[in-house]
Design an enzyme around this catalytic site. Structure first.
Site, PDB file in Angstrom:
ATOM      1  N   GLU A   7       0.835  -1.221   0.000  1.00  0.00           N
ATOM      2  CA  GLU A   7       0.000   0.000   0.000  1.00  0.00           C
ATOM      3  C   GLU A   7       0.861   1.259   0.000  1.00  0.00           C
ATOM      4  O   GLU A   7       0.488   2.276  -0.585  1.00  0.00           O
ATOM      5  CB  GLU A   7      -0.939  -0.019   1.205  1.00  0.00           C
ATOM      6  CG  GLU A   7      -2.046  -1.069   1.067  1.00  0.00           C
ATOM      7  CD  GLU A   7      -2.852  -1.244   2.343  1.00  0.00           C
ATOM      8  OE1 GLU A   7      -2.237  -1.450   3.407  1.00  0.00           O
ATOM      9  OE2 GLU A   7      -4.095  -1.149   2.276  1.00  0.00           O
ATOM     10  N   GLU A  54      -3.656  -9.481   4.087  1.00  0.00           N
ATOM     11  CA  GLU A  54      -4.357  -9.071   5.305  1.00  0.00           C
ATOM     12  C   GLU A  54      -5.476 -10.014   5.742  1.00  0.00           C
ATOM     13  O   GLU A  54      -5.642 -10.289   6.937  1.00  0.00           O
ATOM     14  CB  GLU A  54      -4.932  -7.640   5.148  1.00  0.00           C
ATOM     15  CG  GLU A  54      -3.894  -6.540   5.272  1.00  0.00           C
ATOM     16  CD  GLU A  54      -3.203  -6.205   3.966  1.00  0.00           C
ATOM     17  OE1 GLU A  54      -3.299  -6.994   3.003  1.00  0.00           O
ATOM     18  OE2 GLU A  54      -2.556  -5.140   3.910  1.00  0.00           O
TER      19      GLU A  54
END
Ligand code: COA
Length: 250
Positions: free
Chosen positions: A111, A131
């Site tokens: 990210e 995640e």
């Protein structure tokens, strides 16, 4: 060169090179590193320059948010947008940024690279969003930046499965702008891209970034206002005169 809390910052005349430097934890992004990135952003907001953000060429970009800290964070910490906030600040920097990725860019590390405007990587780079396997969502930009970069279906596949994407695939789907074979060529490639940007009028570059990143509803009004500012900028007149006088045609 200054080094604080896992981030080395080198100031060059037209750009800043920031190197994640927490190799013993694979550049996992902890609270100290987030604070160092905020300090970097404050400098670049006060004196806008291009940014090269990298983990160096030692085979790791960033292994994501620091799981040791993440495990103990509660819902109020989540709402404080610790990583989402700093990544949004990086994306909103006045001047463009390039991420140079060697090795894994996972979770928050991936990210962080999406928060930059452009990405270059080595052949051993991998991108992934593991995640869900840790029981959380990719909450620091991947749910909106990744679909914008590579399309909804591919982004959902990565977000739902946690599958890692290698450099060849990242290039094919447009996640990265360039792949280099030799890690030693990574930073020169990133600098090469920044060198091309550095030839532009800084104000035109800055307003181009604002316009490209603006929401759809802001167009064309924002573009018209940006162009109105630039049409009366002395640098525009000088640059166009140089062209017409055949003094500068690059
Ligand atoms: N948070 C905290 N610590 C991390 C970390 C993270 N995201 N990623 C790696 N580390 C630590 C390891 O715990 C280990 O610490 P130790 O030496 O004290 O045990 C050290 O960094 C080295 O990690 P290791 O897994 O042995 O390195 P590797 O080179 O074999 O593998 C990775 C590198 C990046 C592939 C692997 O560490 C990894 O998969 N990390 C987690 C990725 C992830 O799930 N990120 C999502 C977070 S939201």
């Amino acid at each position: 060169m200054s080094a604080t809390s896992g981030l080395q910052v080198e100031e060059l005349p037209d750009r800043v090179v920031a190197t994640l430097a927490r190799p013993e934890k694979r550049n996992a992004i902890d609270a100290d590193l987030v604070a160092a990135l905020h300090a970097l952003c404050a400098e670049l907001e006060a004196r806008p320059r291009l940014l090269l953000l990298t983990g160096g060429a030692e085979g790791i970009f960033a292994a994501g948010a620091d799981i040791a800290q993440l495990r103990d964070r509660d819902r109020l910490d989540a709402l404080a947008a610790i990583n989402a906030g700093i990544f949004a600040r990086i994306r909103a920097l006045p001047m463009p940024s390039v991420a140079a990725v060697d090795g894994p860019a996972l979770g928050g590390g991936a990210e962080l690279s999406y928060a930059c405007d452009l990405r270059v990587c080595t052949e051993r780079a991998v991108f992934g969003q593991p995640e869900v396997r840790l029981g959380i969502i990719a909450g620091a930009g991947a749910t909106h930046r990744l679909p914008a970069l590579i399309g909804e279906a591919r982004a959902k596949e990565l977000l739902y499965t946690g599958r890692r994407m290698d450099a060849a695939e990242a290039l094919r789907v447009g996640l990265v702008n360039q792949v280099v074979a030799d890690p030693a060529a990574l930073l020169p490639a990133a600098h090469g891209l920044l060198d091309e940007m550095a030839k532009a009028s800084p104000l035109a570059l800055r307003l181009t970034k604002l316009a490209v990143d603006a929401p759809a509803a802001a167009h064309p009004a924002l573009d018209l206002a940006a162009q109105a500012v630039l049409f009366e900028d002395e640098e525009k007149r000088e640059r166009m005169t140089r062209f017409l006088d055949r003094r500068d045609r690059r």
